[in-house]
Design an enzyme around this catalytic site. Structure first.
Site, PDB file in Angstrom:
ATOM      1  N   GLN A  13      17.882  -1.338   0.523  1.00  0.00           N
ATOM      2  CA  GLN A  13      18.339  -1.903  -0.993  1.00  0.00           C
ATOM      3  C   GLN A  13      17.139  -0.360  -1.175  1.00  0.00           C
ATOM      4  O   GLN A  13      17.355   0.716  -2.002  1.00  0.00           O
ATOM      5  CB  GLN A  13      17.741  -3.383  -1.381  1.00  0.00           C
ATOM      6  CG  GLN A  13      18.785  -4.033  -1.210  1.00  0.00           C
ATOM      7  CD  GLN A  13      20.034  -3.958  -2.271  1.00  0.00           C
ATOM      8  OE1 GLN A  13      20.236  -3.102  -2.331  1.00  0.00           O
ATOM      9  NE2 GLN A  13      20.251  -5.138  -2.476  1.00  0.00           N
ATOM     10  N   GLY A  15      15.627   1.826   0.420  1.00  0.00           N
ATOM     11  CA  GLY A  15      16.050   3.262   1.358  1.00  0.00           C
ATOM     12  C   GLY A  15      17.336   3.965   0.720  1.00  0.00           C
ATOM     13  O   GLY A  15      17.442   5.279   0.231  1.00  0.00           O
ATOM     14  N   ARG A  89       2.792 -10.690   2.860  1.00  0.00           N
ATOM     15  CA  ARG A  89       3.093  -9.446   3.341  1.00  0.00           C
ATOM     16  C   ARG A  89       1.968  -9.947   4.791  1.00  0.00           C
ATOM     17  O   ARG A  89       2.925  -8.702   5.572  1.00  0.00           O
ATOM     18  CB  ARG A  89       2.046  -8.709   2.562  1.00  0.00           C
ATOM     19  CG  ARG A  89       3.015  -8.001   0.933  1.00  0.00           C
ATOM     20  CD  ARG A  89       2.389  -6.777   0.070  1.00  0.00           C
ATOM     21  NE  ARG A  89       2.672  -6.735  -0.620  1.00  0.00           N
ATOM     22  CZ  ARG A  89       2.198  -7.283  -1.716  1.00  0.00           C
ATOM     23  NH1 ARG A  89       1.133  -7.712  -1.869  1.00  0.00           N
ATOM     24  NH2 ARG A  89       2.636  -7.170  -3.114  1.00  0.00           N
ATOM     25  N   ILE A 119       5.973   2.502   2.735  1.00  0.00           N
ATOM     26  CA  ILE A 119       6.390   2.191   2.422  1.00  0.00           C
ATOM     27  C   ILE A 119       6.617   0.209   2.824  1.00  0.00           C
ATOM     28  O   ILE A 119       6.337  -0.590   2.685  1.00  0.00           O
ATOM     29  CB  ILE A 119       7.821   1.707   1.557  1.00  0.00           C
ATOM     30  CG1 ILE A 119       7.331   2.777   0.230  1.00  0.00           C
ATOM     31  CG2 ILE A 119       7.933   0.501   0.413  1.00  0.00           C
ATOM     32  CD1 ILE A 119       8.931   3.168   0.074  1.00  0.00           C
ATOM     33  N   THR A 120       6.620  -0.252   4.412  1.00  0.00           N
ATOM     34  CA  THR A 120       6.716  -1.162   5.006  1.00  0.00           C
ATOM     35  C   THR A 120       5.677  -1.908   4.254  1.00  0.00           C
ATOM     36  O   THR A 120       4.292  -1.448   5.129  1.00  0.00           O
ATOM     37  CB  THR A 120       6.630  -0.612   6.761  1.00  0.00           C
ATOM     38  OG1 THR A 120       8.088  -0.078   6.754  1.00  0.00           O
ATOM     39  CG2 THR A 120       6.999  -2.148   7.276  1.00  0.00           C
ATOM     40  N   ASN A 121       5.785  -3.234   4.523  1.00  0.00           N
ATOM     41  CA  ASN A 121       4.167  -4.158   4.626  1.00  0.00           C
ATOM     42  C   ASN A 121       4.167  -5.111   5.596  1.00  0.00           C
ATOM     43  O   ASN A 121       4.939  -4.599   7.014  1.00  0.00           O
ATOM     44  CB  ASN A 121       4.500  -5.162   3.308  1.00  0.00           C
ATOM     45  CG  ASN A 121       4.350  -4.527   2.161  1.00  0.00           C
ATOM     46  OD1 ASN A 121       3.480  -4.163   1.461  1.00  0.00           O
ATOM     47  ND2 ASN A 121       5.543  -5.090   1.252  1.00  0.00           N
ATOM     48  N   ARG A 152       3.273  -1.654 -12.032  1.00  0.00           N
ATOM     49  CA  ARG A 152       2.897  -2.529 -12.834  1.00  0.00           C
ATOM     50  C   ARG A 152       1.728  -2.720 -14.124  1.00  0.00           C
ATOM     51  O   ARG A 152       2.151  -3.708 -14.881  1.00  0.00           O
ATOM     52  CB  ARG A 152       3.448  -3.429 -11.869  1.00  0.00           C
ATOM     53  CG  ARG A 152       4.385  -3.960 -10.694  1.00  0.00           C
ATOM     54  CD  ARG A 152       4.311  -4.673  -9.135  1.00  0.00           C
ATOM     55  NE  ARG A 152       5.262  -4.164  -8.847  1.00  0.00           N
ATOM     56  CZ  ARG A 152       5.404  -4.890  -7.493  1.00  0.00           C
ATOM     57  NH1 ARG A 152       4.328  -5.331  -7.149  1.00  0.00           N
ATOM     58  NH2 ARG A 152       6.817  -4.898  -7.377  1.00  0.00           N
ATOM     59  N   HIS A 176      -2.520  -3.582  -0.350  1.00  0.00           N
ATOM     60  CA  HIS A 176      -1.562  -3.385  -1.231  1.00  0.00           C
ATOM     61  C   HIS A 176      -1.089  -5.348  -0.790  1.00  0.00           C
ATOM     62  O   HIS A 176      -0.275  -6.145   0.257  1.00  0.00           O
ATOM     63  CB  HIS A 176      -0.809  -2.703  -1.419  1.00  0.00           C
ATOM     64  CG  HIS A 176       0.209  -2.997  -1.348  1.00  0.00           C
ATOM     65  ND1 HIS A 176       0.716  -3.081  -3.239  1.00  0.00           N
ATOM     66  CD2 HIS A 176       1.824  -3.536  -0.741  1.00  0.00           C
ATOM     67  CE1 HIS A 176       1.854  -3.312  -3.478  1.00  0.00           C
ATOM     68  NE2 HIS A 176       2.426  -3.281  -2.445  1.00  0.00           N
TER      69      HIS A 176
END
Length: 321
Positions: A13, A15, A89, A119-121, A152, A176
């Site tokens: 999603q 990507g 996460r 971006i990977t958690n 946010r 994060h």
């Protein structure tokens, strides 16, 4: 002049949304990479077929072999397992660490000059592992977290005050995760600090505290609503803002997970801080003054990241060398 090449590792999603936004912003040609057979090719073809409708020229390609990312100017990494309801996460650590080692090796071989956005958690540990695995200079490997978390916070503040999001500035520091540090003192509406607006009667400390907590829970809130999967529109837009600042040498001041080298009294750790992003990657880290309470929260956040990195080293000791 040849167009820039943007490689997207992971065609899920996020990507797919990254590929759409990169094309519409005319950032370059896009390669979608994914180990799922047919998925990157299918999404690339679907995206290519919308270019006549939207009126932009960008070449889209899909592949399951790392040689397709050869010579990429920017690599954005979303590969890995996404969060599910009830999953933190940090639960993702062991699974996604192995993915980062594989991705890092591919980048090292085929795109050693790229600006890499992870971006990977769990984000701060994964970007650390990605930099170690790829061997790229630290200023060329960053994590996307602060731009999203700050967006946010800005949105929630704009809702609270009934103003345009364009007139709200705010940023979030630290890891994060649950220990992120939304800095209310540095948040403004039309240049007016939020603490002043509290004194003016526009809101209350209790309502702002609730907004701060909602910001910390922002990812989980969406995960729980979706039931399957996690946020993808805002994370993708945040990473594209970072890529655009690099490719166009915009020198935007963005909160990113960057490797610290003495800043904030820390070394050899990735953590969210405001930084200038330009053609050289992370060109400067901004050291903002933190009061005692803010520093305590930041230190707790750093400790949480350090714990994740230590867990990574137990799983993959070679990353410490």
């Amino acid at each position: 002049m040849a167009r820039n090449k943007i490689a997207l590792i992971g065609a899920g999603q996020i990507g797919g949304t990254l590929a759409l936004l990169a094309g519409m912003k005319a950032l370059g040609d896009i390669v979608l990479f994914d180990v799922a057979e047919g998925v990157p090719e299918g999404k690339a073809l679907d995206l290519a077929e919308l270019t006549p409708v939207e009126g932009f020229d960008a070449a889209y390609a899909g592949a399951s072999s790392y040689d397709a990312i050869s010579g990429a100017d920017v690599v954005i990494v979303t590969a890995g397992v996404a969060r599910k309801p009830g999953m933190s996460r940090d639960d993702l650590l062991a699974i996604n660490l192995k993915v980062m080692e594989q991705v890092g090796a591919g980048i090292r071989k085929y795109a050693p000059d790229a600006f890499v956005i992870c971006i990977t958690n769990p984000l701060d540990a994964m970007v650390w592992a990605l930099q170690r695995s790829s061997g790229l200079p630290p200023e060329k490997v960053v994590g996307m977290a602060g731009v999203l978390d700050s967006a946010r916070l800005r949105y929630f503040l704009a809702e609270e005050f009934g103003v345009s999001v364009e007139d709200v500035t705010a940023f979030v520091m630290g890891g994060h995760g649950d220990t992120m540090v939304p800095l209310v003192r540095y948040s403004t509406v039309g240049g007016i600090p939020v603490p002043d607006l509290i004194r003016m009667g526009w809101t209350s400390e209790e309502r702002i505290a609730a907004i701060v907590q909602r910001t910390r829970d922002g990812g989980a809130e969406i995960v729980n609503l979706l039931k399957s999967g996690s946020a993808f529109y805002a994370p993708a837009a945040s990473a594209i803002a970072m890529a655009e600042s690099y490719l166009r040498d915009k020198k935007r001041v963005l909160p990113v997970a960057a490797l610290l080298d003495g800043e904030y009294g820390l070394r050899d750790i990735y953590v969210g801080v405001p930084a200038v992003i330009g053609a050289r990657g992370v060109e400067r880290i901004v050291e903002v003054e933190l009061d005692r309470s803010e520093r305590a929260m930041f230190d707790r956040s750093v400790a949480a990241v350090e714990g994740l990195v230590e867990a990574c080293l137990k799983i993959a000791p070679g990353l410490g060398k």
